[in-house]
Write a protein that holds these residues in place. Structure first.
Motif, PDB file in Angstrom:
ATOM      1  N   LEU A   1       0.292  -1.202   0.051  1.00 58.08           N
ATOM      2  CA  LEU A   1      -0.187   0.271  -0.352  1.00 58.08           C
ATOM      3  C   LEU A   1       1.184   1.203   0.211  1.00 58.08           C
ATOM      4  N   VAL A   2       0.118   2.165  -0.873  1.00 57.79           N
ATOM      5  CA  VAL A   2       0.967   3.618  -1.089  1.00 57.79           C
ATOM      6  C   VAL A   2      -0.029   4.512  -0.808  1.00 57.79           C
ATOM      7  N   LEU A   3       0.421   5.610  -0.408  1.00 57.44           N
ATOM      8  CA  LEU A   3      -0.152   6.925  -0.272  1.00 57.44           C
ATOM      9  C   LEU A   3       0.116   7.957  -0.558  1.00 57.44           C
ATOM     10  N   ALA A   4      -0.944   8.554  -0.924  1.00 59.11           N
ATOM     11  CA  ALA A   4      -0.509  10.612  -1.356  1.00 59.11           C
ATOM     12  C   ALA A   4      -1.943  10.927  -0.784  1.00 59.11           C
TER      13      ALA A   4
ATOM     14  N   LEU B   1      11.979   7.202 -12.104  1.00 64.81           N
ATOM     15  CA  LEU B   1      12.512   5.867 -11.253  1.00 64.81           C
ATOM     16  C   LEU B   1      12.102   4.813 -10.863  1.00 64.81           C
ATOM     17  N   ALA B   2      10.435   4.948 -11.040  1.00 63.01           N
ATOM     18  CA  ALA B   2       9.983   3.945 -10.814  1.00 63.01           C
ATOM     19  C   ALA B   2       8.659   4.584 -10.944  1.00 63.01           C
ATOM     20  N   ARG B   3       7.806   3.596 -11.702  1.00 60.10           N
ATOM     21  CA  ARG B   3       6.065   3.494 -12.345  1.00 60.10           C
ATOM     22  C   ARG B   3       5.165   2.565 -12.054  1.00 60.10           C
ATOM     23  N   LEU B   4       4.575   3.319 -10.018  1.00 55.38           N
ATOM     24  CA  LEU B   4       2.971   2.409  -9.997  1.00 55.38           C
ATOM     25  C   LEU B   4       2.012   2.635 -10.527  1.00 55.38           C
ATOM     26  N   VAL B   5       1.284   1.303 -10.745  1.00 55.33           N
ATOM     27  CA  VAL B   5       0.137   1.520 -10.955  1.00 55.33           C
ATOM     28  C   VAL B   5      -1.170   0.472  -9.332  1.00 55.33           C
ATOM     29  N   CYS B   6      -1.718   1.854  -8.824  1.00 54.91           N
ATOM     30  CA  CYS B   6      -2.605   1.167  -7.805  1.00 54.91           C
ATOM     31  C   CYS B   6      -4.113   1.007  -8.342  1.00 54.91           C
ATOM     32  N   ALA B   7      -4.411   0.209  -6.845  1.00 56.89           N
ATOM     33  CA  ALA B   7      -5.928   0.472  -7.508  1.00 56.89           C
ATOM     34  C   ALA B   7      -6.799   1.163  -6.279  1.00 56.89           C
ATOM     35  N   ARG B   8      -7.407   2.079  -6.182  1.00 59.45           N
ATOM     36  CA  ARG B   8      -8.194   2.336  -5.331  1.00 59.45           C
ATOM     37  C   ARG B   8      -8.454   1.504  -3.779  1.00 59.45           C
ATOM     38  N   GLU B   9      -7.742   2.205  -2.874  1.00 57.17           N
ATOM     39  CA  GLU B   9      -8.182   1.488  -1.172  1.00 57.17           C
ATOM     40  C   GLU B   9      -8.729   1.869  -0.771  1.00 57.17           C
ATOM     41  N   ALA B  10      -8.435   3.075  -0.305  1.00 54.15           N
ATOM     42  CA  ALA B  10      -9.256   4.232   0.702  1.00 54.15           C
ATOM     43  C   ALA B  10      -9.152   5.235   0.091  1.00 54.15           C
TER      44      ALA B  10
ATOM     45  N   THR C   1      -7.458  14.984   0.988  1.00 56.83           N
ATOM     46  CA  THR C   1      -7.617  13.757   0.962  1.00 56.83           C
ATOM     47  C   THR C   1      -6.398  13.100   1.084  1.00 56.83           C
ATOM     48  N   ILE C   2      -6.492  11.852   1.480  1.00 51.14           N
ATOM     49  CA  ILE C   2      -5.297  10.722   1.677  1.00 51.14           C
ATOM     50  C   ILE C   2      -6.105   9.616   0.714  1.00 51.14           C
ATOM     51  N   LEU C   3      -5.365   9.616  -0.137  1.00 50.14           N
ATOM     52  CA  LEU C   3      -5.085   8.662  -1.074  1.00 50.14           C
ATOM     53  C   LEU C   3      -4.484   7.534  -0.884  1.00 50.14           C
ATOM     54  N   VAL C   4      -5.332   6.077  -0.270  1.00 55.13           N
ATOM     55  CA  VAL C   4      -3.889   4.781   0.011  1.00 55.13           C
ATOM     56  C   VAL C   4      -4.694   3.678  -1.459  1.00 55.13           C
ATOM     57  N   GLY C   5      -3.064   3.214  -1.801  1.00 56.51           N
ATOM     58  CA  GLY C   5      -3.374   2.942  -2.981  1.00 56.51           C
ATOM     59  C   GLY C   5      -2.656   0.981  -2.819  1.00 56.51           C
TER      60      GLY C   5
ATOM     61  N   ALA D   1       4.281  -2.821 -10.648  1.00 52.21           N
ATOM     62  CA  ALA D   1       5.622  -1.446  -9.550  1.00 52.21           C
ATOM     63  C   ALA D   1       6.995  -2.297 -11.299  1.00 52.21           C
ATOM     64  N   GLU D   2       6.926  -0.267 -11.319  1.00 52.68           N
ATOM     65  CA  GLU D   2       7.405  -0.683 -12.815  1.00 52.68           C
ATOM     66  C   GLU D   2       9.607   0.470 -12.207  1.00 52.68           C
ATOM     67  N   VAL D   3      10.661  -0.370 -12.567  1.00 55.47           N
ATOM     68  CA  VAL D   3      11.472   0.112 -11.791  1.00 55.47           C
ATOM     69  C   VAL D   3      12.883   0.017 -12.813  1.00 55.47           C
ATOM     70  N   PRO D   4      13.367   0.704 -13.666  1.00 54.27           N
ATOM     71  CA  PRO D   4      14.139   0.638 -14.538  1.00 54.27           C
ATOM     72  C   PRO D   4      15.672  -0.127 -13.908  1.00 54.27           C
ATOM     73  N   GLU D   5      16.320  -0.602 -14.892  1.00 53.86           N
ATOM     74  CA  GLU D   5      17.794  -0.851 -14.448  1.00 53.86           C
ATOM     75  C   GLU D   5      18.527  -0.631 -13.825  1.00 53.86           C
ATOM     76  N   LEU D   6      18.995  -0.707 -12.813  1.00 55.50           N
ATOM     77  CA  LEU D   6      19.865   0.139 -11.303  1.00 55.50           C
ATOM     78  C   LEU D   6      20.611   0.846 -12.507  1.00 55.50           C
ATOM     79  N   ASP D   7      21.110   1.036 -13.334  1.00 60.42           N
ATOM     80  CA  ASP D   7      22.165   1.929 -14.526  1.00 60.42           C
ATOM     81  C   ASP D   7      21.289   2.443 -15.365  1.00 60.42           C
ATOM     82  N   ASP D   8      19.908   2.551 -15.136  1.00 61.59           N
ATOM     83  CA  ASP D   8      19.550   3.183 -15.635  1.00 61.59           C
ATOM     84  C   ASP D   8      18.827   4.770 -15.207  1.00 61.59           C
ATOM     85  N   LEU D   9      19.374   3.760 -13.543  1.00 62.26           N
ATOM     86  CA  LEU D   9      18.301   4.948 -12.529  1.00 62.26           C
ATOM     87  C   LEU D   9      19.248   6.405 -12.519  1.00 62.26           C
TER      88      LEU D   9
END
Length: 183
Positions: A66-69, A130-139, A147-151, A156-164
């Motif tokens: 879970l993440v929040l924004a 750096l990364a890209r997340l896709v989230c389903a709305r949890e709350a 509003t605290i949006l919880v997903g 989760a998409e993360v590039p190779e370490l060398d590409d960061l």
């Protein structure tokens, strides 16, 4: 012997003082001293794709993931973001500073002429930084003027370490860069 205080019993019970004693300016100044990464949160809205720059973002749980924004209620994107079935979170690299500034502007069509793909939940997905997340709305929880949006993270998409690249940071009301600490 400790100094005597002229504070009321309620103030002595709460060393921070009475509720509401912190001014908005003092609170903003204190929070500006906290460095944070920058994200862009995007979703499909009734009028099309929408998104906003967000620095109040955090991981909430590893199991389940879970993440929040925190989305400002005053944002034109607020209602579409907090009611969407899902959303994208883009953790920005320093090279994406203009993207951050673009999504921080109010009153513009943020996707006009902007390359993006449509992901799960219809969420517009921007290029991976750096990364890209896709989230389903949890709350969607009350957070004062936000509003605290919880997903629940579904992808989760993360590039190779060398590409960061370096993260895009916000500190003391401006963009900042990392500096390696001396050993």
């Amino acid at each position: 012997m400790s100094p005597r205080s002229s504070a009321s019993p309620a103030e002595r019970a709460d060393p921070a003082g009475p509720a509401g004693s912190v001014t908005s300016g003092d609170f903003r100044a204190a929070l500006s001293r906290w460095a944070s990464g920058i994200t862009v949160v995007t979703a499909a809205g009734p009028q099309g794709p929408t998104g906003i720059t967000v620095s109040s973002f955090a991981s909430l749980s590893l199991d389940p993931p879970l993440v929040l924004a925190c989305i400002a209620r005053s944002s034109g994107s607020h209602d579409a973001l907090v009611t969407a079935d899902g959303f994208g979170v883009h953790l920005l690299s320093r090279e994406q500073r203009e993207l951050s500034a673009h999504f921080a502007r109010a009153g513009i069509d943020k996707f006009a002429g902007l390359a993006h793909e449509v992901g799960p939940y219809g969420a517009p997905l921007l290029p991976v930084g750096l990364a890209r997340l896709v989230c389903a709305r949890e709350a969607a929880l009350d957070g004062g003027d936000h509003t605290i949006l919880v997903g629940r993270v579904t992808r989760a998409e993360v590039p190779e370490l060398d590409d960061l690249g370096d993260p895009l940071l916000h500190y003391n009301r401006g963009y900042r860069a990392l500096a390696d600490a001396a050993d």
